[in-house]
Design a protein around this motif. Structure first.
Motif, mmCIF file in Angstrom:
data_model
loop_
_atom_site.group_PDB
_atom_site.id
_atom_site.type_symbol
_atom_site.label_atom_id
_atom_site.label_comp_id
_atom_site.label_asym_id
_atom_site.label_seq_id
_atom_site.Cartn_x
_atom_site.Cartn_y
_atom_site.Cartn_z
ATOM 1 N N THR A 32 -6.290 -48.487 -28.421
ATOM 2 C CA THR A 32 -5.193 -48.556 -28.463
ATOM 3 C C THR A 32 -4.835 -50.369 -28.008
ATOM 4 O OG1 THR A 32 -5.060 -48.635 -26.291
ATOM 5 C CG2 THR A 32 -4.803 -46.454 -27.838
ATOM 6 N N ALA A 33 -4.028 -50.693 -28.336
ATOM 7 C CA ALA A 33 -3.623 -52.106 -28.121
ATOM 8 C C ALA A 33 -3.374 -51.882 -26.620
ATOM 9 C CB ALA A 33 -2.038 -52.381 -28.204
ATOM 10 N N TYR A 34 -3.352 -51.048 -25.810
ATOM 11 C CA TYR A 34 -2.928 -51.096 -24.312
ATOM 12 C C TYR A 34 -4.759 -50.945 -24.033
ATOM 13 C CZ TYR A 34 -2.285 -49.270 -19.529
ATOM 14 O OH TYR A 34 -2.222 -49.539 -18.151
ATOM 15 N N GLY A 35 -5.715 -50.730 -24.883
ATOM 16 C CA GLY A 35 -6.740 -51.025 -23.937
ATOM 17 C C GLY A 35 -7.020 -52.253 -24.436
ATOM 18 N N PRO A 153 1.617 -45.471 -18.433
ATOM 19 C CA PRO A 153 3.133 -46.053 -18.257
ATOM 20 C C PRO A 153 3.402 -46.151 -19.809
ATOM 21 C CG PRO A 153 1.358 -48.079 -17.351
ATOM 22 C CD PRO A 153 1.150 -47.095 -16.758
ATOM 23 N N LEU A 154 3.119 -45.560 -21.250
ATOM 24 C CA LEU A 154 3.010 -45.795 -22.309
ATOM 25 C C LEU A 154 4.101 -44.484 -22.467
ATOM 26 C CD1 LEU A 154 -0.371 -46.758 -22.900
ATOM 27 C CD2 LEU A 154 1.062 -48.072 -22.529
ATOM 28 N N LEU A 172 4.514 -39.423 -13.188
ATOM 29 C CA LEU A 172 4.415 -40.225 -12.238
ATOM 30 C C LEU A 172 3.711 -41.123 -13.107
ATOM 31 C CD1 LEU A 172 3.112 -38.255 -9.347
ATOM 32 C CD2 LEU A 172 5.272 -39.607 -9.612
ATOM 33 N N ALA A 173 4.380 -42.737 -13.947
ATOM 34 C CA ALA A 173 4.141 -43.278 -14.996
ATOM 35 C C ALA A 173 3.538 -44.759 -14.270
ATOM 36 C CB ALA A 173 4.969 -43.387 -15.998
ATOM 37 N N LEU A 174 2.458 -44.614 -13.908
ATOM 38 C CA LEU A 174 1.310 -45.835 -13.139
ATOM 39 C C LEU A 174 0.365 -45.793 -13.395
ATOM 40 C CD1 LEU A 174 2.231 -43.828 -9.400
ATOM 41 C CD2 LEU A 174 2.714 -45.610 -10.315
ATOM 42 N N GLN A 175 0.043 -47.261 -13.694
ATOM 43 C CA GLN A 175 -1.767 -47.689 -13.728
ATOM 44 C C GLN A 175 -2.196 -47.430 -12.977
ATOM 45 O OE1 GLN A 175 -2.963 -48.596 -16.614
ATOM 46 N NE2 GLN A 175 -5.072 -48.928 -15.278
ATOM 47 N N GLY A 176 -3.753 -47.113 -12.505
ATOM 48 C CA GLY A 176 -4.593 -46.305 -11.712
ATOM 49 C C GLY A 176 -6.347 -47.513 -11.424
ATOM 50 N N PRO A 177 -7.050 -48.101 -10.829
ATOM 51 C CA PRO A 177 -6.855 -46.468 -9.855
ATOM 52 C C PRO A 177 -6.402 -47.141 -8.516
ATOM 53 C CG PRO A 177 -8.893 -47.982 -9.860
ATOM 54 C CD PRO A 177 -7.823 -48.302 -11.032
#
Length: 247
Positions: A32-35, A153-154, A172-177
């Motif tokens: 993906t573009a996010y990746g 968050p996508l 809960l739209a969050l980027q981990g870890p």
């Protein structure tokens, strides 16, 4: 040496930079573009974004000296297609395996998301789903009101939550870890009784999730990793170095 890496996990990003630093021509494929955004920019590393089927993978892999599958431990279909494409093109394949975690004895362990959902069906209480948006469909039958999915968050993640009947206030739209402390705070804030996760290893914050469940009294529910064979990070890097020295 021309190295092609199918990424999507932390180890793939690190490996691409190390190989480029050694002088390899590196191409990283992400879904993906996010990746691609997560991969970032690094001298000597080209990034290609977009999902590929087996046939498309053959076209990308052809001409590489080595193909490294550094996809997520649960990306079973992607790994299957990568292996088949390497067999068709005759390109050497190295599977980079993430180290498995120590599973607490108190964890409820299941082979699939569907099995975990079936076990949860007759057990009341709020559920923190830390399995990613792709697994949401398996838990939709439990009722969206008790689900608290932690997703990237996508827009695609929000759509998956909506399809599973999850109220927006539960997302809960969050980027981990995430740290143990944040996991604990979420468990307490939303009165979580069950924390459902995969074994993402150290890079995926599994230890922090397990510790948070233990300290708050939440039941840890684990979806077991698919069995596969491969090499750890050090072994993959060493084999790539040997290939470069032989050229």
């Amino acid at each position: 040496m021309r190295a092609l890496i199918f990424g999507g996990a932390t180890e793939g990003r690190t490996l691409s930079q190390e190989l480029a630093g050694l002088g390899a021509a590196v191409t990283v494929c992400v879904a993906t573009a996010y990746g691609k955004e997560e991969q970032g920019e690094f001298s000597g590393v080209q990034v290609r974004a977009g999902r590929l089927d087996e046939g498309q993978m053959c076209g990308v892999i052809a001409g590489a000296d080595v193909c490294i599958d550094a996809t997520h431990p649960y990306a079973v279909e992607a790994s299957r297609n990568i292996r088949a494409a390497c067999e068709r093109t005759g390109v050497r394949l190295l599977r980079l395996l993430r180290e498995e975690s120590g599973i607490p004895a108190s964890a409820a362990v299941f082979s699939t998301a569907g099995d975990a959902a079936a076990w949860l069906r007759d057990r009341p209480g709020n559920i923190l789903l830390a399995t990613g948006a792709k697994e949401l469909w398996a838990f939709a039958g439990l009722g969206g009101q008790r689900l608290y999915p932690r997703v990237l968050p996508l827009e695609t993640s929000l759509n998956a939550c909506a399809a599973a009947g999850v109220p927006r206030s539960n997302i809960l739209a969050l980027q981990g870890p995430f740290t143990q402390e944040l996991n604990e705070a979420l468990i307490r804030q939303f009165h979580i009784r069950f924390l459902v996760t995969k074994d993402g290893g150290q890079a995926g914050g599994f230890g922090e999730k397990a510790a948070a469940a233990a300290s708050t009294g939440a039941q840890l529910v684990l979806i077991r990793r698919p069995e596969e064979s491969g090499l750890d990070y050090g072994a993959v890097l060493e084999q790539c170095r040997e290939m470069m020295e032989c050229r």
